[in-house]
Every structure is written in structure tokens, then in C-alpha cells.
Design a protein around this motif. Structure first.
Motif, PDB file in Angstrom:
ATOM      1  N   ARG A   1      -3.805   4.519  27.092  1.00  0.00           N
ATOM      2  CA  ARG A   1      -3.036   5.637  26.560  1.00  0.00           C
ATOM      3  C   ARG A   1      -3.684   6.180  25.291  1.00  0.00           C
ATOM      4  O   ARG A   1      -3.782   7.395  25.097  1.00  0.00           O
ATOM      5  N   ALA A   2      -4.129   5.277  24.419  1.00  0.00           N
ATOM      6  CA  ALA A   2      -4.804   5.705  23.192  1.00  0.00           C
ATOM      7  C   ALA A   2      -6.093   6.456  23.523  1.00  0.00           C
ATOM      8  O   ALA A   2      -6.425   7.466  22.885  1.00  0.00           O
ATOM      9  N   ASP A   3      -6.797   5.994  24.545  1.00  0.00           N
ATOM     10  CA  ASP A   3      -8.056   6.633  24.915  1.00  0.00           C
ATOM     11  C   ASP A   3      -7.829   8.050  25.424  1.00  0.00           C
ATOM     12  O   ASP A   3      -8.625   8.958  25.158  1.00  0.00           O
ATOM     13  N   VAL A   4      -6.719   8.261  26.143  1.00  0.00           N
ATOM     14  CA  VAL A   4      -6.423   9.579  26.711  1.00  0.00           C
ATOM     15  C   VAL A   4      -5.855  10.528  25.665  1.00  0.00           C
ATOM     16  O   VAL A   4      -6.284  11.685  25.547  1.00  0.00           O
ATOM     17  N   LEU A   5      -4.884  10.052  24.883  1.00  0.00           N
ATOM     18  CA  LEU A   5      -4.186  10.933  23.954  1.00  0.00           C
ATOM     19  C   LEU A   5      -4.862  11.026  22.590  1.00  0.00           C
ATOM     20  O   LEU A   5      -4.692  12.019  21.876  1.00  0.00           O
ATOM     21  N   LEU A   6      -5.615   9.983  22.227  1.00  0.00           N
ATOM     22  CA  LEU A   6      -6.285   9.965  20.926  1.00  0.00           C
ATOM     23  C   LEU A   6      -7.768   9.638  21.117  1.00  0.00           C
ATOM     24  O   LEU A   6      -8.279   8.651  20.580  1.00  0.00           O
TER      25      LEU A   6
ATOM     26  N   VAL B   1      -5.807   3.456  15.298  1.00  0.00           N
ATOM     27  CA  VAL B   1      -4.613   3.145  16.081  1.00  0.00           C
ATOM     28  C   VAL B   1      -4.689   1.692  16.513  1.00  0.00           C
ATOM     29  O   VAL B   1      -5.784   1.165  16.747  1.00  0.00           O
ATOM     30  N   SER B   2      -3.543   1.037  16.598  1.00  0.00           N
ATOM     31  CA  SER B   2      -3.509  -0.326  17.134  1.00  0.00           C
ATOM     32  C   SER B   2      -2.984  -0.274  18.559  1.00  0.00           C
ATOM     33  O   SER B   2      -2.076   0.500  18.874  1.00  0.00           O
ATOM     34  N   ALA B   3      -3.560  -1.084  19.418  1.00  0.00           N
ATOM     35  CA  ALA B   3      -3.151  -1.135  20.824  1.00  0.00           C
ATOM     36  C   ALA B   3      -3.477  -2.527  21.352  1.00  0.00           C
ATOM     37  O   ALA B   3      -4.622  -2.973  21.253  1.00  0.00           O
ATOM     38  N   VAL B   4      -2.479  -3.197  21.918  1.00  0.00           N
ATOM     39  CA  VAL B   4      -2.672  -4.576  22.370  1.00  0.00           C
ATOM     40  C   VAL B   4      -2.888  -4.638  23.874  1.00  0.00           C
ATOM     41  O   VAL B   4      -3.862  -5.199  24.350  1.00  0.00           O
ATOM     42  N   SER B   5      -1.980  -4.050  24.635  1.00  0.00           N
ATOM     43  CA  SER B   5      -2.071  -4.136  26.089  1.00  0.00           C
ATOM     44  C   SER B   5      -3.131  -3.196  26.636  1.00  0.00           C
ATOM     45  O   SER B   5      -3.546  -2.235  25.974  1.00  0.00           O
TER      46      SER B   5
END
Length: 298
Positions: free
Chosen positions: A51-56, A41-45
Motif C-alpha cells: 500500500r505504501a509503495d502504491v500510494l506513497l 513511512v512505517s509499514a510492517v505487513s
């Protein structure tokens, strides 16, 4: 008796999510729950990383090119205005993998943003007709959600299957109808938020609390009635031709936030015109309402 042949396993895909915003992270989690493997997954902010850490959880956060090249299905969950440039940029850097499935979640766009790579990729538009919080609550709401899908005909079953696997319903949207489809959803959803927020502000300015408790039963009934009966659900002073009440409302609203009075006038005008056109308000009564609204703007 011989044992029956084994049921073929449902194919699973390696999924890369570009954009861990409210939509991307939730849809990635939904596809993961359906049995697909979210590989990156890509995540900048900082917010999107959280959010990525919680949901994925456990899914590597990687730069966009690495996300794309690691996946069989690339999910592009980026703002509408950024989509075409992103697709073209990944094409210019030779990042795409030939034969990849790629789906975007934009409501506005169909297949046009994929024009530069139409001969290399398997493109799909799958837009969830839902407002997202970016939390696990959205996963439950997907079960009542429709996705507007636009694909080449050969990929329609693939898009429909992905939507069903996420617990939702696929609705076909022709390419040429994409803009109007999105305008309808934005008009209904986004402007509803503004309308409700204004109504709560008006109540609170009158010292009436809790505003949300006062409005909730009325608004929920109005929404249900409108969805089932359309214009037939209309009630209130405009529908009755009560021009004096409309004028009194505008007087009360004149001292509040500058957006409220014009919004009331615009909606009252639209209501009068629709009520007249559908025969629910006499034309002379509708004209009186419209004249009152015009006078109140002078």
C-alpha cells in the motif's frame, strides 16, 4: 508602477506517517498532494508495504523511531487501543523531537494519549469520518469527508488548515465529547454494513438475485431521507403498527443465520420505541409490537 510584493509561500511540512494502513497511507498521499513532503513511512505487513509503495511511491519505509525523528509533523495512524502505548513508548525511548507537531487519526481519542508528552509536543486529533478502502479511490472521497478535530486552542487553526488542504471539512469535537462522537459514527457506519449484509443474505436465501441491485435504490433513498428528516423518514410495518407482519417476518427469519433474527428483533424494538416517543406510533400499537417481539423470543 512598482510590482506588488510576492505572496508568501505556504509553509510546507516534512511529514512522517506511522502506520501504512488504509487510513495512514491515504492521508499521507493527500498531504503529499497538498504540497507537503512525506519523508518516511512505517509499514510492517506485506500488505501495508504494498500500500505504501502504491500510494506513497519513493517514500522510504523505515522503523517507527526513524520515521518520527525525520519529521516535523508525525501522523499516527494506528489502532485506537495501541495509540497510548505507542506515544508513551516513544517518550520512554526519548524518540520525540521537542516542538514537533503530532496528530493521531483515532476517532475514540482526543488529547489524552498525549498526556506524557503534552509539555514537549504540539498534539492534535484529526479523525476522518469516513470508511477507507486503502486505495486511491479514497483520495476522491476525502472531498466529501469531515474530520473530527480536537486540539489545544492555539493549534486549532493548524489542524483546520491541514484538513482543508486534504480537501475536507473540519468539525470541532470537544475533548469530553470524543467518546460519544466515535460511538455515533461506529453505530451508524459499522452496524449499517451488518444490516445491509443481512438483508442481502435474506434475499439470496429466497433465491432473489442480484440482491444488491434490488436493495440499492431502496437503501439509498432511505439513507437520504433519514439524513434529511430523521425519524420522520420512517415507514414500514413497525411504523404502521402491523404486529402480524412483524411476527410473520420473525417466522421467516428463524431458520436463517443465528445473528439475523435477534438483529431484526432488536431493531424492531428500537424502532417501535422511537416511533412511540416521537408520536409517530400510538402507544397501544407500540406496546402490541413490543409484546409480539417478546412472544417471538420464547
Amino acid at each position: 508602477m512598482p510590482a506588488p510584493p510576492p505572496v508568501p509561500a505556504r509553509p510546507t511540512l516534512k511529514v512522517g506517517v506511522v502506520g501504512a494502513g488504509r487510513v495512514g497511507a491515504v492521508l499521507g498521499a493527500a498531504l503529499r498532494s497538498a504540497g507537503h513532503e512525506v519523508v518516511a513511512v512505517s509499514a510492517v505487513s506485506e500488505e501495508s508495504r504494498e500500500r505504501a509503495d502504491v500510494l506513497l511511491p519513493g517514500v522510504p519505509v523505515l522503523p517507527v523511531p526513524e520515521v518520527v525523528q525525520s519529521a516535523q509533523l508525525v501522523l499516527l495512524a494506528v489502532p485506537d487501543d495501541a495509540l497510548a502505548d505507542l506515544v508513551a513508548g516513544l517518550h520512554a525511548t526519548d524518540t520525540w523531537v521537542a516542538g514537533q507537531l503530532v496528530a493521531h487519526t483515532s476517532g475514540r481519542h482526543g488529547l489524552a494519549p498525549f498526556a506524557p508528552v503534552a509539555d514537549r509536543l504540539l498534539p492534535m486529533a484529526i479523525h476522518p469520518a469516513m470508511t477507507f478502502t486503502g486505495t486511491s479511490l479514497d483520495l476522491h472521497r476525502l472531498t466529501e469527508c469531515c474530520f473530527g478535530i480536537t486540539t489545544p486552542e492555539a493549534l486549532r487553526p493548524v489542524a483546520e488548515a491541514l484538513v482543508v488542504e486534504m480537501g475536507s471539512e473540519a468539525v470541532w469535537v470537544p475533548e469530553e465529547a470524543r467518546g460519544r462522537y466515535h460511538a455515533a459514527l461506529a453505530h451508524g457506519s459499522n452496524h449499517l454494513v451488518t444490516l445491509v449484509a443481512q438483508a442481502m443474505e435474506i434475499l439470496r436465501s429466497a433465491g432473489i438475485e442480484p440482491a444488491d441491485h434490488v436493495l440499492r435504490p431502496l437503501l439509498q433513498a432511505s439513507l437520504d431521507n433519514a439524513l434529511s428528516s430523521g425519524d420522520g423518514a420512517l415507514t414500514g410495518p413497525v411504523a404502521r403498527g402491523d404486529a402480524g407482519t412483524v411476527a410473520a417476518h420473525l417466522s421467516e427469519l428463524s431458520s436463517l443465520s443465528e445473528d439475523i433474527g435477534p438483529a431484526y428483533r432488536a431493531q424492531a424494538r428500537a424502532t417501535a420505541l422511537r416511533a412511540s416517543r416521537t408520536g409517530r406510533l400510538r402507544k397501544d400499537a407500540a406496546q402490541t409490537i413490543l409484546t409480539t417481539l417478546d412472544e417471538e423470543t420464547r
